[in-house]
Design a protein around this motif. Sequence first.
Motif, mmCIF file in Angstrom:
data_model
loop_
_atom_site.group_PDB
_atom_site.id
_atom_site.type_symbol
_atom_site.label_atom_id
_atom_site.label_comp_id
_atom_site.label_asym_id
_atom_site.label_seq_id
_atom_site.Cartn_x
_atom_site.Cartn_y
_atom_site.Cartn_z
ATOM 1 N N SER A 1 25.235 -4.809 23.888
ATOM 2 C CA SER A 1 23.864 -5.147 23.520
ATOM 3 C C SER A 1 22.955 -4.693 24.646
ATOM 4 N N VAL A 2 21.656 -4.683 24.368
ATOM 5 C CA VAL A 2 20.721 -4.161 25.355
ATOM 6 C C VAL A 2 20.706 -5.004 26.623
ATOM 7 N N GLY A 3 21.076 -6.285 26.525
ATOM 8 C CA GLY A 3 21.090 -7.142 27.697
ATOM 9 C C GLY A 3 22.445 -7.287 28.349
ATOM 10 N N SER A 4 23.399 -6.458 27.942
ATOM 11 C CA SER A 4 24.760 -6.551 28.464
ATOM 12 C C SER A 4 25.010 -5.526 29.562
ATOM 13 N N PRO A 5 25.985 -5.771 30.430
ATOM 14 C CA PRO A 5 26.361 -4.778 31.443
ATOM 15 C C PRO A 5 26.830 -3.478 30.792
ATOM 16 N N VAL A 6 26.744 -2.406 31.554
ATOM 17 C CA VAL A 6 27.122 -1.082 31.077
ATOM 18 C C VAL A 6 28.490 -0.709 31.648
ATOM 19 N N ARG A 7 29.414 -0.439 30.777
ATOM 20 C CA ARG A 7 30.749 -0.013 31.186
ATOM 21 C C ARG A 7 30.801 1.502 31.171
ATOM 22 N N VAL A 8 31.293 2.100 32.234
ATOM 23 C CA VAL A 8 31.367 3.551 32.361
ATOM 24 C C VAL A 8 32.825 3.988 32.353
ATOM 25 N N VAL A 9 33.150 4.915 31.453
ATOM 26 C CA VAL A 9 34.523 5.367 31.243
ATOM 27 C C VAL A 9 34.635 6.850 31.577
ATOM 28 N N ASP A 10 35.722 7.207 32.237
ATOM 29 C CA ASP A 10 36.043 8.603 32.510
ATOM 30 C C ASP A 10 36.709 9.173 31.257
ATOM 31 N N LEU A 11 36.059 10.115 30.592
ATOM 32 C CA LEU A 11 36.593 10.657 29.342
ATOM 33 C C LEU A 11 37.793 11.577 29.564
#
Length: 351
Positions: free
Chosen positions: A47-57
């Motif tokens: 959601s817009v207020g949630s933390p952002v998870r970053v993944v190595d593709l």
Amino acid sequence: MKRLAFVLAAVAVALPSAARAAACSPLTCAASQFSLAGGTMLGFRTSVGSPVRVVDLRTGDTKWVLPAGVTAGDLLVHQQARMLVWYDASRGTRLRAVTLAAKGYRLAGVSQDGTRAVVMHVSKGATSLSVVSARGERTIALPGSNWSFDALRGDKLFLIKYLNGAGYQVRLVHVGSGRLAAKALKDPHESGTIWGSPFSRLSSSDGRYLFTLYIGSNGGSMVHELDLRTAKARCIDLPGTGDYRSSTSWALVLANDERTLWAVSPGYGRVVAIDVATRKATSAFRIELPRWNLGMGTSATLSPDGGQLAIADRESVAVVGLAEQKVLARNAARALALGYSPDGATLWKLM
């Protein structure tokens, strides 16, 4: 602008927990995803207020988790009280912090390159906006409290002006002078008033184009293409009407050369190719995806070779062959976001 049946603002600001009861915009409550580091990484949030998870593709591994914020390019801007903090999402590092000059301002958006933030404060029927960067703030005062952020590129600040329940307009403010352009931006063939609700959006990598999907309560949909360099707007109608839940299944994906915008709706069973330069639909075909999980939004990604469009509804993942113009595969799988490995060999289904 295209006149779509009006959707009440309450729909657009529904909480994540309400998403199962009534559809709401990926701008506010459904998962959203964005490419990082030249397509080798993917950021997503629930959601817009949630933390952002970053993944190595390349590996499918989570690299880091960043605080909630607004993203553009490889940058993320997070607000904590009066402080704005910039992060490099592709490296997971904090870059800088700026303390706002006054209290009561909320983060509303960022520039197309992410280097500047826009904060807003509404008080006594007036709106103040500040464009904030490492070099300082530039404050602009506007009459009325019916404004929201749309985009910022160079000197051009694009805002949404709400018209007391009668739709809304895209307006242009010049940052340097603080001058509000006299007329709304509009498609020359349409009214200057937009009806409907903004449901999802994406930008071209160079920051020139902003594409916003609008849906109406009658199930009609359109793409609003805003050329931020020339300050020109165009509206492109999408097929399908009469089913609001099906309209919420539309997803937008840019081709790798960014000349074509793909729009896909499992609910309506349609795939449409839009030429970005001419702002016209150049091809369209039907697909069959029965029992799609409507109302949750559709995650979508394009394979590196541009031949396959993968989509997910949180219960299944389907792959559409664009040359074959048909569904190539569909499997039960839980996924909030999708991303292909850079070599195209693996489709990552991310939760």
